[in-house]
Design a protein around this motif. Structure first.
Motif, PDB file in Angstrom:
ATOM      1  N   ILE A 385       0.839  -1.197   0.000  1.00  0.00           N
ATOM      2  CA  ILE A 385       0.000   0.000   0.000  1.00  0.00           C
ATOM      3  C   ILE A 385       0.875   1.248   0.000  1.00  0.00           C
ATOM      4  O   ILE A 385       0.653   2.191  -0.776  1.00  0.00           O
ATOM      5  N   ASN A 386       1.896   1.265   0.848  1.00  0.00           N
ATOM      6  CA  ASN A 386       2.772   2.427   0.937  1.00  0.00           C
ATOM      7  C   ASN A 386       3.594   2.626  -0.325  1.00  0.00           C
ATOM      8  O   ASN A 386       3.860   3.768  -0.726  1.00  0.00           O
ATOM      9  N   ALA A 392       2.454   6.317  -7.081  1.00  0.00           N
ATOM     10  CA  ALA A 392       1.295   6.844  -7.808  1.00  0.00           C
ATOM     11  C   ALA A 392       0.600   7.982  -7.068  1.00  0.00           C
ATOM     12  O   ALA A 392      -0.016   8.841  -7.687  1.00  0.00           O
ATOM     13  N   GLY A 393       0.668   7.973  -5.736  1.00  0.00           N
ATOM     14  CA  GLY A 393      -0.016   8.984  -4.947  1.00  0.00           C
ATOM     15  C   GLY A 393      -1.143   8.391  -4.123  1.00  0.00           C
ATOM     16  O   GLY A 393      -1.729   7.356  -4.477  1.00  0.00           O
ATOM     17  N   LEU A 394      -1.455   9.045  -3.027  1.00  0.00           N
ATOM     18  CA  LEU A 394      -2.485   8.574  -2.106  1.00  0.00           C
ATOM     19  C   LEU A 394      -3.823   8.358  -2.790  1.00  0.00           C
ATOM     20  O   LEU A 394      -4.578   7.436  -2.460  1.00  0.00           O
ATOM     21  N   PRO A 430       2.526   7.816  11.195  1.00  0.00           N
ATOM     22  CA  PRO A 430       1.910   9.151  11.269  1.00  0.00           C
ATOM     23  C   PRO A 430       1.474   9.706   9.924  1.00  0.00           C
ATOM     24  O   PRO A 430       0.686  10.657   9.876  1.00  0.00           O
ATOM     25  N   ARG A 431       1.952   9.119   8.827  1.00  0.00           N
ATOM     26  CA  ARG A 431       1.496   9.576   7.503  1.00  0.00           C
ATOM     27  C   ARG A 431       0.053   9.167   7.231  1.00  0.00           C
ATOM     28  O   ARG A 431      -0.586   9.707   6.327  1.00  0.00           O
ATOM     29  N   THR A 435      -7.977  11.261   7.462  1.00  0.00           N
ATOM     30  CA  THR A 435      -8.308  11.608   6.077  1.00  0.00           C
ATOM     31  C   THR A 435      -7.725  10.596   5.110  1.00  0.00           C
ATOM     32  O   THR A 435      -8.396  10.150   4.168  1.00  0.00           O
ATOM     33  N   GLU A 436      -6.467  10.219   5.329  1.00  0.00           N
ATOM     34  CA  GLU A 436      -5.799   9.281   4.425  1.00  0.00           C
ATOM     35  C   GLU A 436      -6.429   7.899   4.488  1.00  0.00           C
ATOM     36  O   GLU A 436      -6.593   7.223   3.458  1.00  0.00           O
ATOM     37  N   VAL A 437      -6.800   7.455   5.686  1.00  0.00           N
ATOM     38  CA  VAL A 437      -7.442   6.145   5.824  1.00  0.00           C
ATOM     39  C   VAL A 437      -8.784   6.125   5.102  1.00  0.00           C
ATOM     40  O   VAL A 437      -9.143   5.139   4.450  1.00  0.00           O
TER      41      VAL A 437
END
Length: 487
Positions: A385-386, A392-394, A430-431, A435-437
């Protein structure tokens, strides 16, 4: 300490600071004049701030302001101002940095997030297991049972799904695979695919308290808000079309919202990933990738509003589809080639093209696509995933586990109940904030789906007509014994 400073400041300096507001009761009119309690106020020339109300000499001298301010008071005032701003900004940051510190706390955060946005998995092969185990006879199939205790599901390494586990996994939307084996190509692949689509629809109808068949972004959102699981249909393998665009349109009308252009076999118009045919000519001597008819298939999917799925495709097929498609594409269940060099995974150069296209790669959990061997862990899946996020980007990564179509799963991700464990593990980094999840869990896929719908609507308004191209007869040579070609 701060209270003490404020007290000292108030008792020693406030009387010496200039009053930048008019005295109590003074109001400045629209024309710039000053009024006091409704009466005009006249300022005396060269008298500083001394003003009087006409007809009321007792007001003279009231409101006089000092002309000098002690510098240290001004400095202290500025310091206090910055201190207040610092406290106002620092408290939220401090609260954020002291977020959930244990795995259990992170799980609680994840469960809250998954009530806000749907967790969308891109690929589940349960329908094929239903065909294998009960021959699509589901009137007496209890999907609400714990299938880990029901034969033959209990003894199968390929079984990971039932309603109780889907609920524990907080799945908000699931693409069910209408898969048929490559052996059915040029035979009864179309019929078998129709039967699998029928199965998916009936499974939802028989479990209305839990499942709702949907065909749009709006349907996913509404079903999630209602507390049910949105069921979507994906056709796995271009061989299911029988080389007919009319069949493609029929699948769409029946609810299919993506099609995987190949499976583990080439079609007459697209190459699959098996054997990595990057430089090997196809049997019909056309160049690798999509044929002209294959490109027509992609264009017709764009016109319909059907997502183009490139899992199982060869790299040339991936690149051709990314070039032709006017809508974002998906990889419904693939991982990162850089971490496991299976031809089923996506190379970095293609990941960059996916980002330019606006598409999404939904990470698969099959251990042979994660570590290239029979064992893997949640941490290994997190690495994929990382990696996709980094290249490619989040906005271009999602989840497509492939449950019920795989027989080796990572430790800690044994079945569909484990998605929250994955997301909670991600939040150790911490990244990965809330919002990211949310983006990974479902918002990225909803964005892609919505953009595909927007392309459909633009083409509809532009009166783009259906593609009627036929596949060249020479592409079918050697496969026509079971086909009627008289028309």
């Amino acid at each position: 300490m701060l209270c003490y400073i404020l007290f000292v400041f108030q008792t020693t300096c406030l009387s010496e600071l200039p009053d930048v507001a008019p005295p109590l009761g003074l109001v400045r009119g629209q024309n710039g004049s000053v009024r006091c309690n409704g009466r005009p106020v006249h300022c005396q020339p060269d008298s500083g701030s001394s003003c009087s109300s006409k007809g009321n000499s007792s007001a003279e001298g009231k409101g006089t302001m000092p002309t000098k301010v002690k510098p240290w008071c001004v400095g202290l005032g500025i310091c206090l101002l910055f201190s207040a701003v610092g406290v106002g900004l620092g408290v939220p940051f401090a609260l954020n940095s002291s977020g959930p510190s244990t795995h259990q706390e992170r799980l609680e955060v994840v469960r809250r997030l998954l009530r806000e946005v749907p967790l969308i998995d891109g690929h589940n092969d349960l329908p094929w297991n239903v065909r294998k185990f009960v021959h699509n006879q589901i009137l007496h199939f209890n999907f609400s049972a714990d299938l880990m205790k029901v034969e033959p599901w209990a003894r199968s390494n390929w079984s990971h799904t039932d309603l109780p586990r889907l609920r524990r996994g907080m799945v908000g939307a699931q693409f069910w695979s209408a898969y048929v084996p490559c052996g059915a190509q040029y035979l009864d692949a179309v019929q078998l695919t129709l039967e699998q689509i029928d199965l998916i629809k009936r499974l939802a109808e028989l479990n209305p308290d839990h499942l709702t068949l949907v065909t749009s972004v709006k349907g996913v959102q509404e079903t999630h808000r209602a507390g049910r699981i949105a069921s979507l249909i994906g056709v796995e393998g271009g061989h299911s079309l029988g080389n007919s665009l009319a069949v493609l349109r029929t699948f769409y009308s029946l609810g299919a919202r993506y099609m995987t252009v190949t499976h583990t076999c080439d079609t007459a118009w697209a190459d699959c990933s098996v054997g990595d045919r990057g430089a090997t000519p196809s049997p019909d001597d056309r160049k690798p990738g999509l044929s002209d008819f294959g490109k027509a298939v992609v264009r017709e999917m764009n016109r319909l509003g059907m997502m183009v799925d490139l899992s199982h495709a060869s790299v040339p097929t991936m690149k051709d589809a990314l070039t032709v498609s006017k809508a974002p594409v998906i990889f419904s269940h693939s991982s990162a080639f850089a971490l496991c060099n299976s031809t089923r995974n996506v190379p970095d150069d293609v990941l960059k093209l996916v980002a330019l296209n606006g598409g999404i790669v939904m990470v698969n959990f099959y251990t042979y696509f994660i570590t290239c061997n029979s064992s893997a862990s949640i941490a290994d899946v997190v690495d994929h995933i990382n990696h996709i996020r980094a290249v490619a980007g989040l906005e271009h990564v999602g989840i497509g586990a492939g449950y019920d179509g795989i027989n080796y799963t990572p430790q800690g991700l044994e079945d569909v109940s484990k998605y929250p464990q994955l997301l909670a593990t991600l939040m150790e980094d911490p990244r990965w904030g809330e919002t990211e999840v949310k983006q990974l869990a479902g918002l990225n896929l909803l964005r892609v789906f919505q953009e595909v719908e927007q392309v459909r609507e633009k083409w509809r308004l532009a009166a783009v007509m259906p593609v009627e191209e036929l596949i060249p007869a020479n592409y079918l040579e050697g496969h026509t014994d079971c086909m009627y070609l008289g028309s």
